[in-house]
Design a protein around this motif. Sequence first.
Motif, short mmCIF file in Angstrom:
data_model
loop_
_atom_site.label_atom_id
_atom_site.label_comp_id
_atom_site.label_asym_id
_atom_site.label_seq_id
_atom_site.Cartn_x
_atom_site.Cartn_y
_atom_site.Cartn_z
N LEU A 357 103.75 -4.62 48.23
CA LEU A 357 104.02 -3.28 47.71
C LEU A 357 105.32 -3.30 46.90
CD1 LEU A 357 103.14 -0.33 47.69
CD2 LEU A 357 104.57 0.04 49.70
N ALA A 360 104.85 -5.16 43.64
CA ALA A 360 104.06 -4.37 42.70
C ALA A 360 104.93 -3.29 42.06
CB ALA A 360 102.86 -3.74 43.41
N LEU A 361 105.76 -2.64 42.87
CA LEU A 361 106.63 -1.58 42.34
C LEU A 361 107.61 -2.15 41.33
CD1 LEU A 361 107.34 0.52 45.55
CD2 LEU A 361 106.05 1.23 43.55
N GLU A 363 107.29 -4.81 39.55
CA GLU A 363 106.55 -5.23 38.37
C GLU A 363 106.20 -4.04 37.50
OE1 GLU A 363 104.66 -8.50 37.89
OE2 GLU A 363 104.43 -7.58 35.92
N ASP A 364 105.61 -3.02 38.12
CA ASP A 364 105.07 -1.92 37.33
C ASP A 364 106.15 -1.00 36.77
OD1 ASP A 364 102.55 -1.14 36.35
OD2 ASP A 364 102.70 0.71 37.50
N SER A 365 107.34 -1.01 37.39
CA SER A 365 108.38 -0.13 36.89
C SER A 365 109.05 -0.73 35.65
CB SER A 365 109.44 0.08 37.97
OG SER A 365 110.06 -1.16 38.24
N PRO A 490 106.08 3.96 38.30
CA PRO A 490 104.94 3.10 38.61
C PRO A 490 103.67 3.93 38.78
CG PRO A 490 106.81 2.51 39.95
CD PRO A 490 107.19 3.76 39.23
N THR A 494 97.48 1.45 39.68
CA THR A 494 97.81 0.05 39.44
C THR A 494 98.32 -0.60 40.72
OG1 THR A 494 98.53 0.76 37.27
CG2 THR A 494 99.09 -1.49 37.91
N ILE A 495 99.25 0.11 41.38
CA ILE A 495 99.86 -0.43 42.60
C ILE A 495 98.81 -0.61 43.68
CG2 ILE A 495 101.56 0.06 44.40
CD1 ILE A 495 103.12 -0.03 42.00
N ARG A 496 97.94 0.41 43.81
CA ARG A 496 96.94 0.35 44.87
C ARG A 496 96.04 -0.87 44.66
NH1 ARG A 496 94.81 5.54 44.44
NH2 ARG A 496 92.96 4.70 43.46
N TYR A 498 96.63 -3.61 42.92
CA TYR A 498 97.38 -4.85 43.08
C TYR A 498 97.54 -5.20 44.56
CZ TYR A 498 101.44 -8.00 42.68
OH TYR A 498 102.31 -9.05 42.76
N VAL A 499 98.04 -4.23 45.34
CA VAL A 499 98.31 -4.51 46.75
C VAL A 499 97.02 -4.79 47.50
CG1 VAL A 499 99.25 -3.56 48.88
CG2 VAL A 499 100.43 -3.16 46.73
#
Length: 668
Positions: A357, A360-361, A363-365, A490, A494-496, A498-499
């Motif tokens: 998690l 992912a955060l 990365e996406d931020s 984020p 996307t996060i969901r 990815y994780v």
Amino acid sequence: MGQGGGEKRHINVACIGNPNCGKTTLFNALTGSRLKVANWPGVTVERVEGETSYEDTSITLVDTPGIYSLTCYTIEEKVTRQCAMDDEIDAIINVVDASSLERNLYLTLQLLELGKPVVLALNMMDVVEERGMEIDMHRLPELLGGIPVVPVSAARRTGLDILLHGVIHHCEEGMEEYILDYPQEIEEKITELTAMMQVHYPSHSSARWHAIKLLEDDEEVKQEHPISVAHVVDRSYEKEIIQCKYAHIEKVMGEILFYKKKKAASTDRIDSLLTHPLWGIPMFLLVMCLVFFLTFTVGDALKGVFESGLDMVSDAAAGLLEGMGAAGWLNSLIVEGIIAGVGGILTFIPNIFILFLALALLEDSGYMARVAYVMDSVMGKVGLSGKAFLPMILGFGCTVPAIMASRALETQRDRRKTMLVTPFMSCSARLPIYVLFSQIFFPESSALVAFSMYVVGMVIAILVALGVNRLEKGSANDSLLIELPEYKRPNARTIRIYVWNKLKDYLSKAGTTIFLASIAIWFVLNFGITGLVEDPAESFGAMLGRFLVPVLAPAGLGMWQIAVALLSGISAKEVVVSSFAVLFGAAGSEAGMGAVVEKIHLLNPSFGPLNAYCLMLFCLLYVPCVATVATVKKESGSWKFTLGMMAFQLFLAWLVSTVVFQVGSLFL
Ligand code: GDP
Ligand code: MG
């Protein structure tokens, strides 16, 4: 244009654009799931094709690797350039990230020179709006020679119909006639070269583009279409041509981009801290430290719940089996073998979840892009390509995709160097090992101890890269061309995804590799030459382990159980933990993994924190899991390299843990 005939018309269209501008997202939104996947000729880069249609035209879309320029230095550039020039391709959708239009337009100007119909898909319009930017949709096409410019959002699937409409109708109009005015001297040369191209290669469709490339002294073009041009091309005009394009872009941007309100200031302020030449790297370490602190504290609280759950399952299973009158060995196989082995791994789900998690955060931020930027100069100094950083960051998740990502590097030498150091980045499978041993042996400072493993891994990677570089005396130095994206909130979806994907991998590994490995270990530990044995010390496993004890003893790991655990860990690193669970009988109501330490002490009273630390070091450095080895073999295409790498890692693991143990013993 296609083999239309009386029925449906058919055209081939390529999606071309910079990396991360949303080509694949757009491609997927347009084509749905009917995809054809192959490799581009001669290279291991994936080629994806899909079908769609608009009105009475069927369209084959090709997704291409992202590039910044139509030069020919990288594999991606070669592949995409070939595709763009291919006579089969009737039109090009140039996907651009409208929120960083200035950078994207450089490729656009080059595509326009090809002469093929180009439609500009202004993607990420949602971001543009969110940021209060405004793009003049009338002026932009005018400045680009009248090509259709269609605002879309691939992620939100808006503007797609209009885009296809633009493609079909623009395709009918035929060749692009856009001409960027170069200085007179260059224009004259281009005219002359174009004329020569047309004489020598009359059927050639993009003579002007080739003329420009000849002026840029482009090797590939010179080889493919040899004409003697020495009297016109007295030197490379590449610099002037590039400058001229950028000057035009500046003019375009000045006329078409407006800010409704300023927002970028905050990004700048944050960046002055996060990408500071001095603070940048300490900040990164601090952020990672925070991630592991979270992974440990929060993950741990939840892990307790999973552990009591495991105890309950284990007790219930034991009770049930006994009630059914199952044989003792079956009871042992299920409870002490499978439930302890697989269940032991499952209790780490909270830690793994939080780790991914957090990654992912970050990365996406947009933070990871900054880290790559900060690390670029460091990478160059140790002789790694700037592009090697992506595989290395991915290595924190799982080494297998990380090794695959080393494809992005240009030369075989760079790729191999990256493959060699990537396994030293602690993958998530090693996390349970660190959690287990740091919590048992360093209850006060477990997060710090585990974090130190990540730092040691990075330091070793750097030292190894330096060493290899010294041996080669060569330096690979292509630095990253990154323009920092703005920070963004984020995206939950996307996060969901990815994780969930990472967790799914972890769970499926528990269900397959670890399940089988647990059974195998149970057998190896419960059978000896006399058949089923009571005392594991008489088992085959013990015999094999004792064989290795003299080698491991200098590293403080001289117990046959550890040898067995390390051997089994080659199947997957988490298996080291399940092996400990099986080896030290930590199943059932014996307080989970806490029982391990008591058993270890019972068997070997001198096994303390220093030994545990050396064990973690060994696990960090020694041969990665079989999946990684197989991937390295596949990507490097060489058993010699793969086996050499394994031998090196094994030796390094032994050397480092031995030195630490011996030196540490002097002080403790
Ligand atoms: P490619 O490298 O060009 O193939 O880019 P991808 O299709 O992989 O997209 C890169 C990233 O941009 C992904 O995280 C996408 O979710 C995101 N993305 C793509 N299109 C849009 C869009 O229209 N709006 C926003 N906000 N994000 C997008
Ligand atoms: Mg893509």
